[in-house]
Design a protein around this motif. Structure first.
Motif, PDB file in Angstrom:
ATOM      1  N   TYR A 147      25.062  91.428 102.897  1.00  0.00           N
ATOM      2  CA  TYR A 147      26.267  91.290 104.077  1.00  0.00           C
ATOM      3  C   TYR A 147      25.712  92.082 105.358  1.00  0.00           C
ATOM      4  O   TYR A 147      25.065  92.990 105.314  1.00  0.00           O
ATOM      5  CB  TYR A 147      27.450  91.943 103.795  1.00  0.00           C
ATOM      6  CG  TYR A 147      28.243  91.461 102.438  1.00  0.00           C
ATOM      7  CD1 TYR A 147      28.907  90.304 102.142  1.00  0.00           C
ATOM      8  CD2 TYR A 147      28.110  92.264 100.932  1.00  0.00           C
ATOM      9  CE1 TYR A 147      29.383  89.759 101.026  1.00  0.00           C
ATOM     10  CE2 TYR A 147      28.464  91.815 100.016  1.00  0.00           C
ATOM     11  CZ  TYR A 147      29.191  90.318 100.001  1.00  0.00           C
ATOM     12  OH  TYR A 147      29.898  90.005  98.713  1.00  0.00           O
ATOM     13  N   SER A 156      33.471  89.341 105.167  1.00  0.00           N
ATOM     14  CA  SER A 156      32.950  88.704 104.136  1.00  0.00           C
ATOM     15  C   SER A 156      33.038  89.454 102.767  1.00  0.00           C
ATOM     16  O   SER A 156      33.296  89.131 101.801  1.00  0.00           O
ATOM     17  CB  SER A 156      31.419  87.992 104.409  1.00  0.00           C
ATOM     18  OG  SER A 156      31.538  87.045 105.446  1.00  0.00           O
ATOM     19  N   TYR A 171      39.380  84.182 105.933  1.00  0.00           N
ATOM     20  CA  TYR A 171      38.685  84.698 107.096  1.00  0.00           C
ATOM     21  C   TYR A 171      39.123  84.725 108.548  1.00  0.00           C
ATOM     22  O   TYR A 171      39.242  85.623 108.888  1.00  0.00           O
ATOM     23  CB  TYR A 171      37.178  83.841 106.941  1.00  0.00           C
ATOM     24  CG  TYR A 171      36.219  84.406 107.954  1.00  0.00           C
ATOM     25  CD1 TYR A 171      35.365  85.321 107.377  1.00  0.00           C
ATOM     26  CD2 TYR A 171      36.149  84.143 109.208  1.00  0.00           C
ATOM     27  CE1 TYR A 171      34.300  85.922 108.527  1.00  0.00           C
ATOM     28  CE2 TYR A 171      35.275  84.631 110.305  1.00  0.00           C
ATOM     29  CZ  TYR A 171      34.332  85.499 109.670  1.00  0.00           C
ATOM     30  OH  TYR A 171      33.324  85.998 110.682  1.00  0.00           O
TER      31      TYR A 171
END
Length: 253
Positions: A147, A156, A171
């Motif tokens: 990430y 995320s 998101y």
């Protein structure tokens, strides 16, 4: 012939001669019989005295003989019964011996069959072990997902943790609230609202206060309220409990 006159019977001359002849003949017969009897009279018989001792001995002998015969019969019957019992006992011994022999034979046959089966199985296993096999390739461990150390990466990573824990959010919903609350600054702090006045200022990306962060903290994330991933996950957990999802939050919460 008789003729009757004046109520009595009168004998004729012929009758008188006949009676006289009969009387003479009877006397002569009596005389002859007496004479004959006197000449041929038998001698008197002398009675024989009974020997009681001999009679008693004879009876005793008969009783003894009968007792001997009874005893012999009893011995014969006892011998026959003994032979019958012995025959039964012998038959049982033979039957038991045969049953044991049959059981032993069956056990030996089963043991032999088991030994042969074990031998055959061991041979097959040895053959299998001797066969060259390609080494089993273990699947490579999945590399940990990377990430980015930025707002997109933080959101995320937080969404993946929330998905595993069953916490709903999208998101866009998370990013929208972050931009309104902190403009994406993980170290943002509000020192002027009511919470600040009460000594518990809102902190981090989603401006959550310390008591709420601790109450809705999700295992596996940091306990640092300024950690961006921990802050997002705890805030979305709180929003899911109070509003159903962070997507439903459009103002201060």
């Amino acid at each position: 012939m008789r003729s009757t006159h004046s109520g009595y019977t009168r004998l004729t001359k012929a009758h008188k001669f006949s009676a006289a002849a009969l009387t003479a003949a009877g006397a002569a017969a009596v005389a002859f019989g007496a004479a004959s009897h006197a000449v041929a009279a038998p001698a008197p018989v002398k009675p024989v005295a009974m020997n009681m001792e001999a009679f008693g001995q004879a009876q005793a002998a008969e009783r003894a003989d009968a007792a001997d015969k009874a005893a012999e019969q009893a011995r014969t019957e006892a011998a026959a019964a003994k032979r019958a019992a012995t025959g039964k006992a012998d038959a049982k011994v033979k039957a038991d011996a045969k049953a044991k022999a049959d059981a032993d034979a069956k056990a030996k046959a089963e043991a032999k069959a088991k030994a042969e089966a074990d031998k055959e199985r061991a041979g097959k296993q040895a053959a299998n072990r001797s066969t060259t096999r390609e080494p089993v390739q273990k699947p490579a461990a999945a590399a940990p997902k990377a990430y980015g150390d930025n707002l997109e990466g933080w959101i995320s990573q937080a969404l993946d943790i929330m998905k595993a824990k069953g916490i709903p959010a999208s998101y866009d919903g998370v990013k929208r609230n972050i931009m309104r609350e902190s403009t994406g600054n993980p170290h943002a702090i509000n020192d002027w609202d009511v919470n600040a006045v009460n000594g518990v200022p809102s902190k981090g990306l989603l401006q959550i206060i310390d008591p709420t962060f601790k109450a809705y903290h999700v295992e596996g994330t940091s306990w640092d309220i300024y950690d961006p991933v921990a802050n997002i996950v705890a805030s979305c957990n709180y929003a899911a409990d109070k509003y159903g999802s962070m997507d439903n939050v459009n103002s201060a919460y």
